[in-house]
Each structure stands twice: as C-alpha cells, then as structure tokens.
Design an enzyme around this catalytic site. Structure first.
Site, PDB file in Angstrom:
ATOM      1  N   GLU A 264      -5.797 -11.079 -76.664  1.00  0.00           N
ATOM      2  CA  GLU A 264      -7.180 -11.358 -76.246  1.00  0.00           C
ATOM      3  C   GLU A 264      -8.093 -11.588 -77.444  1.00  0.00           C
ATOM      4  O   GLU A 264      -9.041 -10.832 -77.666  1.00  0.00           O
ATOM      5  CB  GLU A 264      -7.712 -10.162 -75.439  1.00  0.00           C
ATOM      6  N   ARG A 267     -13.125 -13.244 -81.820  1.00  0.00           N
ATOM      7  CA  ARG A 267     -13.615 -13.566 -83.158  1.00  0.00           C
ATOM      8  C   ARG A 267     -12.685 -14.515 -83.927  1.00  0.00           C
ATOM      9  O   ARG A 267     -13.149 -15.437 -84.594  1.00  0.00           O
ATOM     10  CB  ARG A 267     -13.730 -12.255 -83.933  1.00  0.00           C
ATOM     11  N   CYS A 337     -40.618  -7.928 -85.813  1.00  0.00           N
ATOM     12  CA  CYS A 337     -41.373  -6.802 -86.370  1.00  0.00           C
ATOM     13  C   CYS A 337     -40.530  -5.543 -86.432  1.00  0.00           C
ATOM     14  O   CYS A 337     -40.745  -4.584 -85.679  1.00  0.00           O
ATOM     15  CB  CYS A 337     -42.632  -6.583 -85.538  1.00  0.00           C
TER      16      CYS A 337
HETATM   17  N1  LLP Z   1     -10.307  -7.406 -75.610  1.00  0.00           N
HETATM   18  C1  LLP Z   1     -11.099  -6.356 -75.332  1.00  0.00           C
HETATM   19  C2  LLP Z   1     -10.742  -5.443 -74.250  1.00  0.00           C
HETATM   20  C3  LLP Z   1     -12.280  -6.173 -76.079  1.00  0.00           C
HETATM   21  O1  LLP Z   1     -13.060  -5.142 -75.814  1.00  0.00           O
HETATM   22  C4  LLP Z   1     -12.603  -7.090 -77.128  1.00  0.00           C
HETATM   23  C5  LLP Z   1     -13.822  -6.915 -77.919  1.00  0.00           C
HETATM   24  C6  LLP Z   1     -11.736  -8.155 -77.375  1.00  0.00           C
HETATM   25  C7  LLP Z   1     -10.591  -8.288 -76.587  1.00  0.00           C
HETATM   26  C8  LLP Z   1     -11.998  -9.194 -78.422  1.00  0.00           C
HETATM   27  O2  LLP Z   1     -12.081  -8.672 -79.711  1.00  0.00           O
HETATM   28  P1  LLP Z   1     -12.105  -9.653 -80.981  1.00  0.00           P
HETATM   29  O3  LLP Z   1     -10.779 -10.363 -81.028  1.00  0.00           O
HETATM   30  O4  LLP Z   1     -13.211 -10.605 -80.809  1.00  0.00           O
HETATM   31  O5  LLP Z   1     -12.316  -8.735 -82.122  1.00  0.00           O
HETATM   32  N2  LLP Z   1     -19.937  -7.218 -81.226  1.00  0.00           N
HETATM   33  C9  LLP Z   1     -18.924  -6.810 -82.169  1.00  0.00           C
HETATM   34  C10 LLP Z   1     -17.551  -6.945 -81.609  1.00  0.00           C
HETATM   35  C11 LLP Z   1     -17.343  -6.153 -80.337  1.00  0.00           C
HETATM   36  C12 LLP Z   1     -16.003  -6.387 -79.716  1.00  0.00           C
HETATM   37  C13 LLP Z   1     -15.890  -5.745 -78.388  1.00  0.00           C
HETATM   38  N3  LLP Z   1     -14.632  -5.956 -77.750  1.00  0.00           N
HETATM   39  C14 LLP Z   1     -19.090  -7.601 -83.459  1.00  0.00           C
HETATM   40  O6  LLP Z   1     -19.989  -8.441 -83.543  1.00  0.00           O
HETATM   41  O7  LLP Z   1     -18.349  -7.362 -84.410  1.00  0.00           O
END
Ligand code: LLP
Length: 413
Positions: A264, A267, A337
């Site tokens: 999944e 990023r 702000c």
């Molecule tokens: N699967 C599940 C169950 C998740 O909770 C997440 C991300 C992903 C896949 C995808 O993760 P990735 O491959 O994108 O790392 N806002 C934070 C990241 C929060 C991720 C939450 N869950 C940031 O900007 O670093």
C-alpha cells in the site's frame, strides 16, 4: 523534473501557490515497484490518503494499481475515478457502521478490521445486508521503526491493529459466529517513511508464521498478506528505501506459500513527483535572520510545521545558484498567523527578490491532501504535467467556497 519554462507558463496561467505533479515520475516510481515485485503474485494498492485527486487516482488505475483507503470519502473518490471496488483495501481504526455498510454494498474487496468490536460490527452489517464479505485482520506487529513518532504505527502501544493473540481469538469467534465473513488476508502497516528493510522482514515473517498457524488450525480461506505502505523516499537529506532489496527479502520470507503479496505505497509513488510552487512576497530581516515571506503557508503544506520535515526549496530555474556561491541562508515563512508557519528553516537559497518563484520539492504526497483553509485561505490549485503539457486537475478554491454551508439566519430547533 519539471522544466523552468513550463513552470513559468503554468504560474502565468493559474497563479501561485500551485501544486505541480509529474505523471512521468509517478510512472517511473510505479515501474520500480513492479520490477522489484516480479516473480511473485502481488498487487499494488495506491494509498489514496497521500493524494486523492481524481486525476491522480485515474493515473494510478491506468497503471494497474488498486487503492488503499481509510474513509467513505476516499471510497467515493476511488469509485468516481473508476477504480474496481474489488481492488480496494479498506483499513482504519474507526470505521463507522455507515462506512462498513457503504464498503460492503460497493463490493470492496478487502476490509481490514482493527478491533474485536469492528469485527462484530462487520458481521452484523453483512448479516443485515444478507451478503458475504471478505475481510482481513490488521495485526499490530509490535515493531519499532525509527521514523517520526507521529507516523510510527507498528509499535505495541499504537492504536492500530490487534495483537497476534487477539487476532487468534477473533479468528476463533469468526469461525463459530460469522458465516457471512471470509477471512482472506492478514496485514500490517508499520509506519511511514521507513528506510530500513529489517522491520519489513520481521513483519513479513510474523504474517507468514501466523498464516501458517491459522491454516494448520483449519482456516482455508487465506489468499493474501498485506505488508502495508511506508516506503521511504529521499527528501534531500533522507535516505530512500531500496525497493529491489526490500522485495528481495520479502520474496524470501514468502517463499513456499501461495499467498498474494499486497502493498500500500503512497509517498513512494507520488512524493517526489510533486512540487509546491509559490511566489516570494517580501524579504526582510528578523534579528539575525533573513526571512523570505511567500504566498504559501502551513495551511497549504503542513509537513514542515507538523513533523519538522525538511524539504528541499529552490528558486525556480536557479538550482545552480548555490554552486555559484550566491546563496544566503534564509527562513521561508508563510502568511499564516502562527510562528510555526514555515516551509523551511535555515534554507540555503540563491539570490531571491520579491516576485521570484520558489519550489518546495517532495510535496506530491501528503501535501494537498493535508491542506486546510486555516486563516480563511483558499486551498491551492493542482496541475498535472506530462510531456511538456499541463492540465489543471483541481481549480484553485474560491473565496466564496470558504463559507459554504454556514447559516445566514439561525434556525433554532
Ligand atoms: N497503508 C496504511 C494502512 C496507512 O496508514 C498508510 C499511511 C499507508 C498505507 C501509506 O503510507 P506511505 O506509503 O505513504 O508512507 N502525513 C504523514 C504520513 C501519514 C501516513 C499515514 N498512513 C506524512 O506527511 O509524512
């Protein structure tokens, strides 16, 4: 990645702040994953929370991805983008009954439950709707990762998933009580921006092990293991995970099973395919610091303020300025702000004048999707580029949109 002329043309037509995404970069990231996954049954589920714009979801679908979602809103967006519901995985600790019902009725392929209560709720909902549905159990692997505390999800006290022992109890209950549910998957998600292979290896071993134990006890419905997302990218000073070695190790752990691997990523596919382009409004001094005030703030891009994330910032088209020795050290701050409203601190920039364009790199994932209208600031425009051309994939929000739904007259009840 995106040429200066094109960036300037986009800005002339749509203004700033604007998110610009490169379709080619998304494709090449996708290809890296596909290549390192060859040889095993697998499916890539793009994590829609990273960026849920319809055109991005359509692009992912066109590449062959399914989706990973966490809300009814994301399900709606994925269906609207033409995703096949059977290729959607629905995770999240707090799915409401309404969300479970929407997922079942839409034919979502895999619902990952994260508590006993949710399992019972899913069973009741499926029974009421008189349908069978497929579920997975998200395991909390109790594994530490060395990423930002806010994006660690796999340690024992995180709110996500259930322990291995709880999972076994849930499976026993399931077999006695819920013939409308098929347990087809076991999953984890360790956290985000994880650069090391080791935690994935341990998580994979745990899943394979548990799957074997359940199979030996008579569970004959398992089809897949879901390793979640979290693959780290290089933001400039951080290290990307090496997909080839990661999946080499994962393949080793999976050997001998006939289970499909689900991943999944969010990023990894989109982070470095996106820029946030903004205009310098003013330059000033604050004590000993040089401050560059831009027209994008923490409401547009919150990663630096929320996680202390460091993103490369450059003057558009002037990437070489630092080497030319014309750089200064500046804080790039927004108009919001809040003192915590910055895009970068102690950034080495080429000569900047009012009106110059700056680009924040690595802004494709968790950029627009985490934006807000705080300070009553309309959210930015989003643009996709492909082979020298661009298309607006979301118009800049309008000031009139901001107060939509607010009452003009009070209707007391
Ligand atoms: N699967 C599940 C169950 C998740 O909770 C997440 C991300 C992903 C896949 C995808 O993760 P990735 O491959 O994108 O790392 N806002 C934070 C990241 C929060 C991720 C939450 N869950 C940031 O900007 O670093």
């Amino acid at each position: 990645m995106i040429e200066r002329e094109l960036t300037e043309r986009i800005v002339r037509e749509v203004g700033t702040p604007t998110y610009i995404y490169s379709a080619d970069r998304v494709r090449s990231q996708f290809a890296i994953l596909e290549k390192s996954l060859t040889g095993i049954p697998h499916k890539i589920h793009y994590s829609a929370k990273a960026n849920s714009n319809r055109s991005i979801l359509e692009l992912m679908r066109s590449l062959g991805a399914g989706a990973d979602i966490v809300s009814a809103g994301e399900l709606h967006r994925c269906i609207r983008a033409g995703m096949d519901p059977t290729e959607i995985v629905f995770s999240g600790v707090g799915k409401t009954r309404a969300e479970l019902e929407y997922a079942i009725v839409s034919g979502v392929g895999l619902i990952n439950v994260e508590s006993f209560g949710e399992l019972k709720g899913l069973a009741e909902t499926a029974k009421r709707l008189n349908t069978k549905t497929s579920l997975g159990i998200r395991i909390n692997p109790n594994l530490a990762t060395d990423t930002h505390p806010y994006i660690q999800t796999g340690h024992g006290s995180a709110k996500f998933g259930v322990s291995r022992d709880d999972a076994k109890e849930m499976v026993a209950w399931l077999r006695e009580n819920a013939e409308e549910l098929d347990l087809i998957s076991l999953g984890v998600h360790l956290g985000s921006q994880i650069a090391r292979v080791e935690p994935y290896k341990q998580a994979m071993r745990l899943l394979v092990d548990l799957a074997a134990e359940l199979t030996a006890s008579g569970v004959d419905t398992l089809q897949s293991l879901d390793l979640g997302g979290g693959l780290a990218i290089d933001y400039g000073e951080t290290q990307a995970i090496d997909a080839e070695s990661l999946f080499g190790v994962v393949k080793g752990e999976l050997a001998g099973t006939d289970l499909t691997l689900l991943i999944e990523p969010g990023r990894f596919l989109l982070g470095n395919a996106g820029l946030l382009v903004m205009t310098v409004l003013y330059t000033k001094r604050a004590g000993s610091r040089n401050v560059v005030v831009v027209d994008a703030g923490m409401n547009d891009f919150i990663r630096p303020s929320l996680y202390g994330a460091k993103h490369r910032i450059e003057v558009v088209g002037d990437e070489a300025a630092r080497e030319k020795g014309t750089s200064t050290i500046v804080d790039v701050v927004g108009p919001v702000c809040e003192t915590g409203d910055y895009l970068g601190q102690e950034v080495r920039l080429g000569a900047v004048e009012e009106g110059a364009l700056l680009a924040v790199h690595g802004a494709g994932a968790y950029g627009f999707s985490m934006s807000s209208t705080y300070n009553s600031r309309p959210r930015p425009c989003e643009v996709l580029v492909e082979q020298g051309k661009f298309a607006v994939i979301r118009e800049r929000e309008k000031i009139e949109d901001l107060a939509r739904g607010e009452a003009a007259e009070l209707n007391w009840r």
